[in-house]
Design a protein around this motif. Structure first.
Motif, mmCIF file in Angstrom:
data_model
loop_
_atom_site.group_PDB
_atom_site.id
_atom_site.type_symbol
_atom_site.label_atom_id
_atom_site.label_comp_id
_atom_site.label_asym_id
_atom_site.label_seq_id
_atom_site.Cartn_x
_atom_site.Cartn_y
_atom_site.Cartn_z
ATOM 1 N N GLN A 245 33.104 -24.388 -28.832
ATOM 2 C CA GLN A 245 34.283 -23.572 -28.535
ATOM 3 C C GLN A 245 34.397 -22.401 -29.510
ATOM 4 O O GLN A 245 34.714 -21.274 -29.105
ATOM 5 N N PHE A 246 34.153 -22.665 -30.785
ATOM 6 C CA PHE A 246 34.253 -21.616 -31.800
ATOM 7 C C PHE A 246 33.253 -20.496 -31.507
ATOM 8 O O PHE A 246 33.580 -19.307 -31.568
ATOM 9 N N ALA A 247 32.021 -20.872 -31.181
ATOM 10 C CA ALA A 247 30.992 -19.873 -30.888
ATOM 11 C C ALA A 247 31.406 -18.981 -29.730
ATOM 12 O O ALA A 247 31.365 -17.749 -29.813
ATOM 13 N N TRP A 248 31.815 -19.600 -28.617
ATOM 14 C CA TRP A 248 32.162 -18.817 -27.430
ATOM 15 C C TRP A 248 33.472 -18.067 -27.604
ATOM 16 O O TRP A 248 33.668 -16.994 -27.012
ATOM 17 N N ALA A 249 34.371 -18.596 -28.413
ATOM 18 C CA ALA A 249 35.610 -17.872 -28.713
ATOM 19 C C ALA A 249 35.309 -16.605 -29.505
ATOM 20 O O ALA A 249 35.882 -15.540 -29.239
ATOM 21 N N VAL A 250 34.404 -16.714 -30.480
ATOM 22 C CA VAL A 250 34.015 -15.537 -31.268
ATOM 23 C C VAL A 250 33.347 -14.497 -30.369
ATOM 24 O O VAL A 250 33.640 -13.296 -30.454
ATOM 25 N N LEU A 251 32.458 -14.948 -29.493
ATOM 26 C CA LEU A 251 31.754 -14.020 -28.600
ATOM 27 C C LEU A 251 32.720 -13.323 -27.649
ATOM 28 O O LEU A 251 32.541 -12.147 -27.313
ATOM 29 N N GLU A 252 33.750 -14.031 -27.216
ATOM 30 C CA GLU A 252 34.753 -13.432 -26.327
ATOM 31 C C GLU A 252 35.682 -12.508 -27.112
ATOM 32 O O GLU A 252 35.998 -11.393 -26.668
ATOM 33 N N ALA A 253 36.119 -12.946 -28.293
ATOM 34 C CA ALA A 253 37.068 -12.162 -29.088
ATOM 35 C C ALA A 253 36.472 -10.835 -29.551
ATOM 36 O O ALA A 253 37.156 -9.812 -29.598
ATOM 37 N N THR A 254 35.196 -10.843 -29.899
ATOM 38 C CA THR A 254 34.545 -9.622 -30.382
ATOM 39 C C THR A 254 34.076 -8.722 -29.242
ATOM 40 O O THR A 254 33.697 -7.581 -29.476
ATOM 41 N N GLY A 255 34.092 -9.255 -28.023
ATOM 42 C CA GLY A 255 33.634 -8.479 -26.876
ATOM 43 C C GLY A 255 32.148 -8.557 -26.628
ATOM 44 O O GLY A 255 31.625 -7.885 -25.721
ATOM 45 N N GLN A 256 31.430 -9.377 -27.402
ATOM 46 C CA GLN A 256 29.990 -9.507 -27.189
ATOM 47 C C GLN A 256 29.686 -10.093 -25.809
ATOM 48 O O GLN A 256 28.737 -9.668 -25.137
ATOM 49 N N ALA A 257 30.500 -11.046 -25.376
ATOM 50 C CA ALA A 257 30.314 -11.624 -24.041
ATOM 51 C C ALA A 257 30.523 -10.558 -22.967
ATOM 52 O O ALA A 257 29.796 -10.506 -21.973
ATOM 53 N N ALA A 258 31.514 -9.687 -23.179
ATOM 54 C CA ALA A 258 31.786 -8.622 -22.204
ATOM 55 C C ALA A 258 30.616 -7.646 -22.105
ATOM 56 O O ALA A 258 30.275 -7.167 -21.009
ATOM 57 N N VAL A 259 30.001 -7.340 -23.240
ATOM 58 C CA VAL A 259 28.853 -6.430 -23.255
ATOM 59 C C VAL A 259 27.736 -6.974 -22.361
ATOM 60 O O VAL A 259 27.143 -6.246 -21.546
ATOM 61 N N TYR A 260 27.453 -8.271 -22.485
ATOM 62 C CA TYR A 260 26.377 -8.860 -21.690
ATOM 63 C C TYR A 260 26.785 -9.040 -20.228
ATOM 64 O O TYR A 260 25.940 -8.953 -19.333
ATOM 65 N N ARG A 261 28.061 -9.319 -19.991
ATOM 66 C CA ARG A 261 28.509 -9.385 -18.591
ATOM 67 C C ARG A 261 28.252 -8.046 -17.904
ATOM 68 O O ARG A 261 27.770 -8.006 -16.769
ATOM 69 N N ASN A 262 28.594 -6.986 -18.593
ATOM 70 C CA ASN A 262 28.398 -5.643 -18.022
ATOM 71 C C ASN A 262 26.910 -5.324 -17.829
ATOM 72 O O ASN A 262 26.523 -4.702 -16.847
ATOM 73 N N SER A 263 26.086 -5.785 -18.764
ATOM 74 C CA SER A 263 24.655 -5.461 -18.675
ATOM 75 C C SER A 263 23.972 -6.232 -17.550
ATOM 76 O O SER A 263 23.005 -5.754 -16.950
ATOM 77 N N LEU A 264 24.455 -7.436 -17.248
ATOM 78 C CA LEU A 264 23.826 -8.253 -16.207
ATOM 79 C C LEU A 264 24.170 -7.773 -14.799
ATOM 80 O O LEU A 264 23.419 -8.018 -13.850
ATOM 81 N N LYS A 265 25.340 -7.168 -14.653
ATOM 82 C CA LYS A 265 25.779 -6.605 -13.373
ATOM 83 C C LYS A 265 25.671 -7.625 -12.231
ATOM 84 O O LYS A 265 26.262 -8.678 -12.286
#
Length: 578
Positions: A428-448
């Motif tokens: 949970q901590f790992a994925w929370a950090v990735l979501e909070a920093t926007g890193q998950a959003a960056v990859y969501r956008n790149s995968l299209k």
């Protein structure tokens, strides 16, 4: 770049200390109550009204002052963050946060719960929770860990009944392709009969029988030596076999072999009548009878050098059915209690493997009801979790005005008057950090168009593994609380991967905040708090951010924004599910 601005440091301290003090203000746990009803009852039917309403009724009836002591209903932002973490293992995205907080429909919490339960992330997260429960982060041995994880994920995704899943695990020997992954439960423990007996009793039966191996349990009158060996008798004939020709390791079994036991106290006092033996049995249930074969006819495949023996009758194959039998309420009771603790932060029986009459449940009638309804709904995991999180008990705020009053000692966690603070799991901590920093959003956008839960996870799973390796504790000893170590602090402060995701780039949190016009610092504060803590900043927090950003431009502003994100991610408010 870090700590160049002393006021950011002060902000971090204020955020951290305020929430740390709140965490410390949570009351200690106490308990008292009657012997567990472990014998079979008559078959039960689904309740006439929703289980979540029964939960609230029985929790409130459990303590006469509950209405006076209980916290108010949590805010929408608290609920959104809490239930998203509990059902999908991450915090909500800023888009989900804005949408939920502006949604006006009165039933929006129920709609959200159903959306989360229907998501691929639900299957991934709950299967990880089950993995930690069943395997306690044991390292790879014989069986590919990825195959085991996929077995659990697929089981949760298709909402396989929990009792069926357990039967499949306890009957697997790894000899067939379809049960190879499930055999990890046995093989990762090297087929050690004592370790398996201990873990099966703890995990599935709520009883740590470790101290009943050499004698009746010295501290728990309910737990006897023959309980330990009744379970051991299912396994005593099994052993790890390495098939050199097939290059395969399986959990093989002989056709003969009995458990033998006697109390060390009786041996010492010379009162022993000699070693006893027992047929396989789960606690005080019915002993499992064994068919008789003529001598020499016990095997389908007889033992020989480098040959896996296959008996005509397998004791171990009876274990799953015996554990999950309707006659054995311990299983349904233990699973109901474990899942309750997973989302509520504490078991009705606590500790979870100490279910005996001298450690009674905080709410015996409720635990009985949960057990009955788990069985009546055929161990439907998704249904059960839905009912728990829809209860008002789950939706209480973690804050309570009485924490700092003379009545604070009445706010015992066992009364469930408030939401109990839960440290985030490493995943949970790992994925929370990735979501909070926007890193998950960056990859969501790149995968299209290629974006799926699986494709996104492949991109980011390396971060998860780093967090698990650092925060997951020793194999076989999962971390139950949270206390940061020096290594963890240094990792979060200095690791290049962590520092890299804080820096501004297109689509991440820092990048979005920096796009807010300089003359609108209040909106920058809102973007920060909605992204990281999934709530609007209060007046004091907004004022502090506005003050910090005043006059900052270019690299200085960019560095400061990254510092602020890091400060919020490091806060206790972020580290706990509350």
């Amino acid at each position: 770049m870090f700590w160049t601005n002393m006021r950011v440091y002060v902000l971090l301290l204020v955020v951290f200390l305020s929430h740390a003090l709140f965490a410390q203000s949570q009351p200690a746990v106490a308990a008292t109550i009657p012997e567990p009803p472990l014998v079979a009852k008559k078959p039960v039917l689904p309740a006439a009204k929703p289980l979540h309403r029964i939960i609230d009724q029985q929790i409130q009836q459990g303590h006469k002052d509950y209405q006076k002591l209980s916290s108010v209903r949590c805010s929408d932002s608290e609920f959104l963050r809490r239930v998203t973490l509990d059902l999908t293992g991450r915090i909500p995205s800023i888009e989900q946060t804005r949408a939920f907080l502006t949604e006006k429909r009165p039933e929006k919490r129920t709609i959200l719960v159903d959306q989360l339960l229907g998501s691929p992330e639900y299957a991934r997260h709950i299967s990880q929770q089950l993995d930690v429960t069943l395997m306690e982060r044991l390292r790879k041995k014989y069986i590919d860990v990825g195959a085991w994880e996929e077995f659990l994920r697929q089981s949760v995704a298709e909402n396989k009944p929990l009792d069926q899943m357990v039967r499949e695990i306890l009957s697997a020997d790894g000899s067939k392709k379809e049960d190879l992954a499930a055999a990890r439960f046995y093989l990762a423990r090297d087929g050690d009969v004592n370790e398996l007996t201990r873990d099966i009793s703890r995990i599935f039966l709520g009883a740590d029988l470790t101290c009943a191996q050499c004698h009746d349990h010295p501290d728990v009158n309910d737990w006897k030596q023959d309980h330990y060996y009744g379970i051991s008798a299912f396994l005593v004939r099994s052993f790890v076999f390495k098939d050199k020709k097939k290059k395969q390791t399986v959990f093989a079994e002989k056709a003969e072999g009995e458990v033998k036991f006697e109390s060390v106290f009786e041996v010492r006092d010379k009162t022993s009548k000699g070693p006893e033996t027992t047929l396989p049995v789960v606690f005080n249930g019915s002993k499992v009878p064994e068919p008789a074969f003529k001598k020499g006819e016990e095997y389908k495949v007889k033992p020989a050098k480098d040959v896996r023996p296959v008996p005509k009758y397998s004791r171990r194959e009876q274990l799953g059915a015996a554990i999950t039998s309707p006659e054995n309420r311990r299983f349904a009771r233990t699973m109901s209690n474990r899942l309750w603790a997973m989302v509520m932060g504490r078991g009705i029986v606590h500790p979870l493997d100490a279910d005996h009459s001298e450690n009674p449940p905080s709410h015996p009638e409720l635990l009985d009801t949960l057990t009955d309804q788990m069985m009546a709904h055929q161990f439907d995991l998704k249904w059960y979790l839905r009912e728990l999180v829809l209860s008002e008990t789950y939706q209480r705020s973690s804050a309570n005005d009485l924490f700092n009053s003379k009545d604070a000692e009445e706010l015992d966690d066992s009364k469930f008057t408030h939401a109990i603070l839960k440290p985030l799991t490493p995943e949970q901590f790992a994925w929370a950090v990735l979501e909070a920093t926007g890193q998950a959003a960056v990859y969501r956008n790149s995968l299209k168009k290629k974006l799926t839960e699986e494709s996104l996870r492949k991109k980011l799973v390396g971060y998860e593994r780093q967090f698990v390796s650092l925060f997951g504790g020793l194999p076989g000893k999962p971390v139950e609380g949270f206390e940061a170590t020096a290594d963890q602090i240094l990792y979060l402060s200095n690791n290049q991967a962590i520092q890299g995701i804080l820096s501004a780039r297109a689509g991440n949190t820092a990048g979005r905040v920096l796009k807010v016009p300089v003359e609108q610092p209040e909106k920058a504060a809102e973007e920060l708090y909605l992204s990281v803590l999934n709530r609007h900043p209060d007046q004091a927090e907004t004022k502090e951010i506005v003050s910090l950003l005043a006059g900052k431009t270019g690299k200085e502003r960019s560095d400061l924004v990254s510092d602020l994100i890091w400060a919020l991610v490091m806060s206790s408010e972020f580290r706990f599910n509350h």
